[in-house]
Design a protein around this motif. Sequence first.
Motif, PDB file in Angstrom:
ATOM      1  N   ILE A  20      38.126  30.982  26.444  1.00  0.00           N
ATOM      2  CA  ILE A  20      37.289  29.778  26.452  1.00  0.00           C
ATOM      3  C   ILE A  20      37.961  28.679  27.269  1.00  0.00           C
ATOM      4  N   LEU A  21      39.276  28.564  27.149  1.00  0.00           N
ATOM      5  CA  LEU A  21      40.021  27.590  27.949  1.00  0.00           C
ATOM      6  C   LEU A  21      39.876  27.889  29.433  1.00  0.00           C
ATOM      7  N   LEU A  22      39.912  29.165  29.782  1.00  0.00           N
ATOM      8  CA  LEU A  22      39.737  29.569  31.180  1.00  0.00           C
ATOM      9  C   LEU A  22      38.358  29.180  31.710  1.00  0.00           C
ATOM     10  N   SER A  23      37.386  29.070  30.794  1.00  0.00           N
ATOM     11  CA  SER A  23      36.006  28.767  31.188  1.00  0.00           C
ATOM     12  C   SER A  23      35.741  27.274  31.362  1.00  0.00           C
ATOM     13  N   VAL A  24      36.682  26.430  30.962  1.00  0.00           N
ATOM     14  CA  VAL A  24      36.394  24.995  30.877  1.00  0.00           C
ATOM     15  C   VAL A  24      35.968  24.415  32.218  1.00  0.00           C
ATOM     16  N   VAL A  25      36.746  24.676  33.278  1.00  0.00           N
ATOM     17  CA  VAL A  25      36.422  24.077  34.582  1.00  0.00           C
ATOM     18  C   VAL A  25      35.066  24.559  35.096  1.00  0.00           C
ATOM     19  N   PRO A  26      34.771  25.867  35.093  1.00  0.00           N
ATOM     20  CA  PRO A  26      33.426  26.295  35.506  1.00  0.00           C
ATOM     21  C   PRO A  26      32.317  25.711  34.639  1.00  0.00           C
ATOM     22  N   LEU A  27      32.553  25.576  33.325  1.00  0.00           N
ATOM     23  CA  LEU A  27      31.538  24.986  32.451  1.00  0.00           C
ATOM     24  C   LEU A  27      31.275  23.541  32.820  1.00  0.00           C
ATOM     25  N   VAL A  28      32.332  22.787  33.068  1.00  0.00           N
ATOM     26  CA  VAL A  28      32.179  21.374  33.452  1.00  0.00           C
ATOM     27  C   VAL A  28      31.488  21.271  34.808  1.00  0.00           C
ATOM     28  N   ALA A  29      31.894  22.123  35.751  1.00  0.00           N
ATOM     29  CA  ALA A  29      31.281  22.108  37.084  1.00  0.00           C
ATOM     30  C   ALA A  29      29.799  22.461  37.004  1.00  0.00           C
ATOM     31  N   GLY A  30      29.465  23.442  36.152  1.00  0.00           N
ATOM     32  CA  GLY A  30      28.064  23.812  35.996  1.00  0.00           C
ATOM     33  C   GLY A  30      27.244  22.695  35.382  1.00  0.00           C
ATOM     34  N   ALA A  31      27.796  22.033  34.358  1.00  0.00           N
ATOM     35  CA  ALA A  31      27.090  20.908  33.735  1.00  0.00           C
ATOM     36  C   ALA A  31      26.886  19.783  34.737  1.00  0.00           C
ATOM     37  N   PHE A  32      27.891  19.543  35.570  1.00  0.00           N
ATOM     38  CA  PHE A  32      27.768  18.506  36.602  1.00  0.00           C
ATOM     39  C   PHE A  32      26.653  18.856  37.580  1.00  0.00           C
ATOM     40  N   ARG A  33      26.584  20.132  37.988  1.00  0.00           N
ATOM     41  CA  ARG A  33      25.555  20.547  38.944  1.00  0.00           C
ATOM     42  C   ARG A  33      24.158  20.390  38.363  1.00  0.00           C
ATOM     43  N   THR A 168      39.298  32.151  36.819  1.00  0.00           N
ATOM     44  CA  THR A 168      40.573  32.543  37.411  1.00  0.00           C
ATOM     45  C   THR A 168      40.691  32.040  38.844  1.00  0.00           C
ATOM     46  N   GLN A 169      39.570  31.940  39.548  1.00  0.00           N
ATOM     47  CA  GLN A 169      39.615  31.424  40.914  1.00  0.00           C
ATOM     48  C   GLN A 169      40.065  29.965  40.968  1.00  0.00           C
ATOM     49  N   VAL A 170      39.820  29.217  39.899  1.00  0.00           N
ATOM     50  CA  VAL A 170      40.378  27.861  39.830  1.00  0.00           C
ATOM     51  C   VAL A 170      41.900  27.933  39.904  1.00  0.00           C
ATOM     52  N   GLU A 185      38.831  30.587  56.639  1.00  0.00           N
ATOM     53  CA  GLU A 185      37.886  31.567  56.091  1.00  0.00           C
ATOM     54  C   GLU A 185      38.630  32.731  55.442  1.00  0.00           C
ATOM     55  N   LEU A 186      39.756  33.147  56.042  1.00  0.00           N
ATOM     56  CA  LEU A 186      40.526  34.258  55.491  1.00  0.00           C
ATOM     57  C   LEU A 186      41.207  33.863  54.189  1.00  0.00           C
ATOM     58  N   SER A 187      41.865  32.701  54.159  1.00  0.00           N
ATOM     59  CA  SER A 187      42.559  32.298  52.929  1.00  0.00           C
ATOM     60  C   SER A 187      41.569  32.098  51.790  1.00  0.00           C
ATOM     61  N   ARG A 188      40.416  31.532  52.095  1.00  0.00           N
ATOM     62  CA  ARG A 188      39.386  31.348  51.078  1.00  0.00           C
ATOM     63  C   ARG A 188      38.959  32.700  50.506  1.00  0.00           C
ATOM     64  N   ALA A 189      38.750  33.680  51.388  1.00  0.00           N
ATOM     65  CA  ALA A 189      38.322  35.007  50.947  1.00  0.00           C
ATOM     66  C   ALA A 189      39.395  35.664  50.081  1.00  0.00           C
ATOM     67  N   GLY A 195      41.045  36.251  42.371  1.00  0.00           N
ATOM     68  CA  GLY A 195      40.548  35.937  41.031  1.00  0.00           C
ATOM     69  C   GLY A 195      39.894  37.134  40.372  1.00  0.00           C
ATOM     70  N   TRP A 196      39.045  37.833  41.105  1.00  0.00           N
ATOM     71  CA  TRP A 196      38.382  39.015  40.536  1.00  0.00           C
ATOM     72  C   TRP A 196      39.364  40.161  40.302  1.00  0.00           C
ATOM     73  N   VAL A 197      40.264  40.376  41.265  1.00  0.00           N
ATOM     74  CA  VAL A 197      41.220  41.487  41.149  1.00  0.00           C
ATOM     75  C   VAL A 197      42.156  41.269  39.962  1.00  0.00           C
ATOM     76  N   ILE A 198      42.653  40.046  39.798  1.00  0.00           N
ATOM     77  CA  ILE A 198      43.528  39.740  38.658  1.00  0.00           C
ATOM     78  C   ILE A 198      42.802  40.010  37.345  1.00  0.00           C
ATOM     79  N   ASN A 199      41.570  39.533  37.250  1.00  0.00           N
ATOM     80  CA  ASN A 199      40.809  39.738  36.010  1.00  0.00           C
ATOM     81  C   ASN A 199      40.592  41.214  35.711  1.00  0.00           C
ATOM     82  N   LEU A 200      40.251  41.981  36.732  1.00  0.00           N
ATOM     83  CA  LEU A 200      40.005  43.405  36.500  1.00  0.00           C
ATOM     84  C   LEU A 200      41.295  44.150  36.166  1.00  0.00           C
TER      85      LEU A 200
END
Length: 225
Positions: A20-33, A168-170, A185-189, A195-200
């Motif tokens: 849930i702590l990991l979700s905080v930033v995406p949750l706040v960003a989504g609420a802002f959007r 995790t991407q945060v 573009e490369l560093s962003r990718a 983030g996805w690889v670490i989670n998996l």
Amino acid sequence: MTTTVKPPARAGWTVPALLILLSVVPLVAGAFRVGELASGAPVTADNARFFAAPLPVVLHILAASPYCVLGALQFSPGLRRRRPRWHRASGRLLVLLGLATALTGLWMTLFYSIPAIDTGFVTVQRLVFGSAMAVALVLGFVAARRREIARHRAWMIRAYAIGQGAGTQVLTHLPWMILVGEYTELSRALLMGAGWVINLAVAEWFIRRGQRPRSVQRAREHSPG
């Protein structure tokens, strides 16, 4: 005489709390959007695509936010054990929320006017991981219907790991922003993919740990070394 020391009840809530702590930033960003769209904020180059077609992003946020929080609670073994009906009902809801999250994410990737830095390899990754999340949810649901509990658990954990990618991407982006600054573009990718690889990777470790025989787990936990 050997005394077995039971772990405190709160230990079973460590993983859900961290998720849930990991979700905080995406949750706040989504609420802002959502608030930005609802209040009619000024249209800029960064948000123009959302104002042009707000429904997909609003559905994505409204599905992803409860998916992350409710999914985290599924990692509490005590809650699953004490409330099996809740586990089953919330599991069905999670499948719907997860599919909505994955499919709206795929729609936005394919049809929104994506900023140049998020094209190319980032787009490919979003399509691959979004599709993988949807497939994992379907396989997890089918396994549950067949009473294949271990397989159900594994696929649902993998789907959740992908869905938690934004959290995790945060963490993968933050050091780069502090130490380097702007992305290429490369560093962003690479940071997005990390983030996805670490989670998996963590998900696969968690799955394999849960598949060990209980006697082996107890022996390792109580071994002196």
